[in-house]
Design an enzyme around this catalytic site. Sequence first.
Site, PDB file in Angstrom:
ATOM      1  N   SER A 196     -87.234  -7.662  12.104  1.00 11.69           N
ATOM      2  CA  SER A 196     -86.434  -8.710  11.451  1.00 11.69           C
ATOM      3  C   SER A 196     -85.060  -8.795  12.090  1.00 11.69           C
ATOM      4  O   SER A 196     -84.558  -7.811  12.645  1.00 11.69           O
ATOM      5  CB  SER A 196     -86.262  -8.377   9.964  1.00 11.69           C
ATOM      6  OG  SER A 196     -85.340  -9.253   9.358  1.00 11.69           O
ATOM      7  N   TYR A 209     -84.329  -2.183   3.124  1.00 11.11           N
ATOM      8  CA  TYR A 209     -85.164  -3.055   3.965  1.00 11.11           C
ATOM      9  C   TYR A 209     -84.646  -3.108   5.402  1.00 11.11           C
ATOM     10  O   TYR A 209     -85.398  -2.917   6.367  1.00 11.11           O
ATOM     11  CB  TYR A 209     -85.192  -4.461   3.361  1.00 11.11           C
ATOM     12  CG  TYR A 209     -85.931  -5.490   4.183  1.00 11.11           C
ATOM     13  CD1 TYR A 209     -87.317  -5.596   4.122  1.00 11.11           C
ATOM     14  CD2 TYR A 209     -85.242  -6.373   5.022  1.00 11.11           C
ATOM     15  CE1 TYR A 209     -88.002  -6.542   4.877  1.00 11.11           C
ATOM     16  CE2 TYR A 209     -85.921  -7.314   5.779  1.00 11.11           C
ATOM     17  CZ  TYR A 209     -87.300  -7.403   5.699  1.00 11.11           C
ATOM     18  OH  TYR A 209     -87.972  -8.338   6.444  1.00 11.11           O
TER      19      TYR A 209
HETATM   20  P1  NAD Z   1     -95.228 -12.592   2.622  1.00  8.49           P
HETATM   21  O1  NAD Z   1     -94.864 -12.145   1.260  1.00  8.49           O
HETATM   22  O2  NAD Z   1     -95.990 -13.852   2.734  1.00  8.49           O
HETATM   23  O3  NAD Z   1     -96.018 -11.455   3.391  1.00  8.49           O
HETATM   24  C1  NAD Z   1     -95.797 -10.088   3.161  1.00  8.49           C
HETATM   25  C2  NAD Z   1     -97.140  -9.459   2.870  1.00  8.49           C
HETATM   26  O4  NAD Z   1     -96.992  -8.042   2.858  1.00  8.49           O
HETATM   27  C3  NAD Z   1     -97.725  -9.810   1.526  1.00  8.49           C
HETATM   28  O5  NAD Z   1     -98.462 -10.998   1.564  1.00  8.49           O
HETATM   29  C4  NAD Z   1     -98.603  -8.606   1.238  1.00  8.49           C
HETATM   30  O6  NAD Z   1     -99.942  -8.887   1.602  1.00  8.49           O
HETATM   31  C5  NAD Z   1     -98.068  -7.535   2.163  1.00  8.49           C
HETATM   32  N1  NAD Z   1     -97.698  -6.373   1.370  1.00  8.49           N
HETATM   33  C6  NAD Z   1     -96.520  -6.111   0.760  1.00  8.49           C
HETATM   34  N2  NAD Z   1     -96.602  -4.942   0.101  1.00  8.49           N
HETATM   35  C7  NAD Z   1     -97.856  -4.459   0.317  1.00  8.49           C
HETATM   36  C8  NAD Z   1     -98.546  -3.288  -0.081  1.00  8.49           C
HETATM   37  N3  NAD Z   1     -97.952  -2.336  -0.833  1.00  8.49           N
HETATM   38  N4  NAD Z   1     -99.825  -3.143   0.295  1.00  8.49           N
HETATM   39  C9  NAD Z   1    -100.448  -4.077   1.044  1.00  8.49           C
HETATM   40  N5  NAD Z   1     -99.843  -5.190   1.486  1.00  8.49           N
HETATM   41  C10 NAD Z   1     -98.555  -5.372   1.114  1.00  8.49           C
HETATM   42  O7  NAD Z   1     -93.858 -12.692   3.425  1.00  8.49           O
HETATM   43  P2  NAD Z   1     -93.535 -12.844   5.004  1.00  8.49           P
HETATM   44  O8  NAD Z   1     -92.142 -13.309   5.038  1.00  8.49           O
HETATM   45  O9  NAD Z   1     -94.569 -13.597   5.704  1.00  8.49           O
HETATM   46  O10 NAD Z   1     -93.518 -11.324   5.481  1.00  8.49           O
HETATM   47  C11 NAD Z   1     -94.251 -10.854   6.591  1.00  8.49           C
HETATM   48  C12 NAD Z   1     -93.394  -9.915   7.417  1.00  8.49           C
HETATM   49  O11 NAD Z   1     -92.312 -10.654   7.972  1.00  8.49           O
HETATM   50  C13 NAD Z   1     -92.775  -8.758   6.632  1.00  8.49           C
HETATM   51  O12 NAD Z   1     -92.833  -7.586   7.406  1.00  8.49           O
HETATM   52  C14 NAD Z   1     -91.327  -9.192   6.505  1.00  8.49           C
HETATM   53  O13 NAD Z   1     -90.461  -8.093   6.383  1.00  8.49           O
HETATM   54  C15 NAD Z   1     -91.136  -9.919   7.814  1.00  8.49           C
HETATM   55  N6  NAD Z   1     -89.981 -10.807   7.869  1.00  8.49           N
HETATM   56  C16 NAD Z   1     -89.899 -11.905   7.056  1.00  8.49           C
HETATM   57  C17 NAD Z   1     -88.799 -12.716   7.153  1.00  8.49           C
HETATM   58  C18 NAD Z   1     -88.632 -13.946   6.289  1.00  8.49           C
HETATM   59  O14 NAD Z   1     -87.558 -14.545   6.291  1.00  8.49           O
HETATM   60  N7  NAD Z   1     -89.640 -14.375   5.548  1.00  8.49           N
HETATM   61  C19 NAD Z   1     -87.780 -12.448   8.073  1.00  8.49           C
HETATM   62  C20 NAD Z   1     -87.892 -11.332   8.879  1.00  8.49           C
HETATM   63  C21 NAD Z   1     -89.002 -10.527   8.773  1.00  8.49           C
END
Ligand code: NAD
Length: 304
Positions: A196, A209
């Site tokens: 991230s 985080y």
């Molecule tokens: P999202 O909520 O759609 O996806 C995150 C997924 O993580 C969930 O759908 C879930 O399936 C999984 N998860 C969380 N806890 C879990 C657990 N205990 N067991 C099994 N699965 C679990 O959100 P996203 O934004 O698509 O996130 C995906 C990745 O992107 C993450 O690593 C997040 O940190 C990273 N990220 C997101 C952003 C943003 O702005 N959305 C920015 C930087 C990084």
Amino acid sequence: MDDRTRDSRDQYTFTDPSALYAEFDPKRQHQPEPGLEAELEPKPDLGEHTYRGTGRLTGRKALVTGADSGIGAATVIAFAREGADVVMSYLPEEEADAQRVASIAQDAGVQVFTIPGDLRDDAYCRELVDRAVDSLGGLDLLVNNGGKQVYAESITDLSDDQFDDTFKTNVYAMFWITKAAVPHLTPGSTIINTTSIQAYEPSPVLVDYASTKATINAFTKALAQQLAPKGIRVNAVAPGPIWTVLQVTDGQPPEKLEEFGESTPLGRMGQPAELAPAFVFLASAESSYVVGETLGVTGGKPTP
Ligand code: NAD
Ligand code: MG
């Protein structure tokens, strides 16, 4: 974007990136963790209508965590349209989101398997890899993308349980899954971790985080050097502010949602569909000399 534009645009269409998704205007909303994309308004663009595959991952066998929604789901759809069979990991309570994405991916004519479970559980992580290898008949593409992000205004509000859960989900699961996967990976395989912008520009309310994301970068760069001589490439993708259900499940204070992404040079939040091509690039043979790299997809927010 109206339906006509949707039908005619794919990820290769030149558009003004600062004007894309101009209709996206999320209001304050809240869901309990892990949240359902089906209940998110507006719905993120996962590339359902726009991602066009060109066979860049034909015959690959991929395991993607956090695959039911957001960035992971957009990646699953793109991988499937590029010709990969995919195993999807997610939490059992996300079954509805997972089934929708699996069905879209299957429409590409590839095999898609769903193996729900909790990433904080080391036994599930190991079983996930074993079952993925059995289902796919091998493994050559691993995306460690599942993640937990819950804000805390003060370190005195940050519970030991949350600190532990965030590290278990974001860091330990990546370690457990990767450790179990490596013995199955043959030369040409790739591992991609989702880090991230928070690794470089940590928010004061995301101490736990942001720390996990900095760890993921170091893990990626160290492991990349270890596995490169075996012909296995390890890289990471660093998203900026992307519209996903993570943001409305206390990923940040609710009052911040209305201005989400506006501080980027592009002046807007990104969509999961805009991340998928970065994962496809790092997964494909095109990136054969890219090792230990963190590819920023941040809307212009500077990364080191
Ligand atoms: P999202 O909520 O759609 O996806 C995150 C997924 O993580 C969930 O759908 C879930 O399936 C999984 N998860 C969380 N806890 C879990 C657990 N205990 N067991 C099994 N699965 C679990 O959100 P996203 O934004 O698509 O996130 C995906 C990745 O992107 C993450 O690593 C997040 O940190 C990273 N990220 C997101 C952003 C943003 O702005 N959305 C920015 C930087 C990084
Ligand atoms: Mg989800």
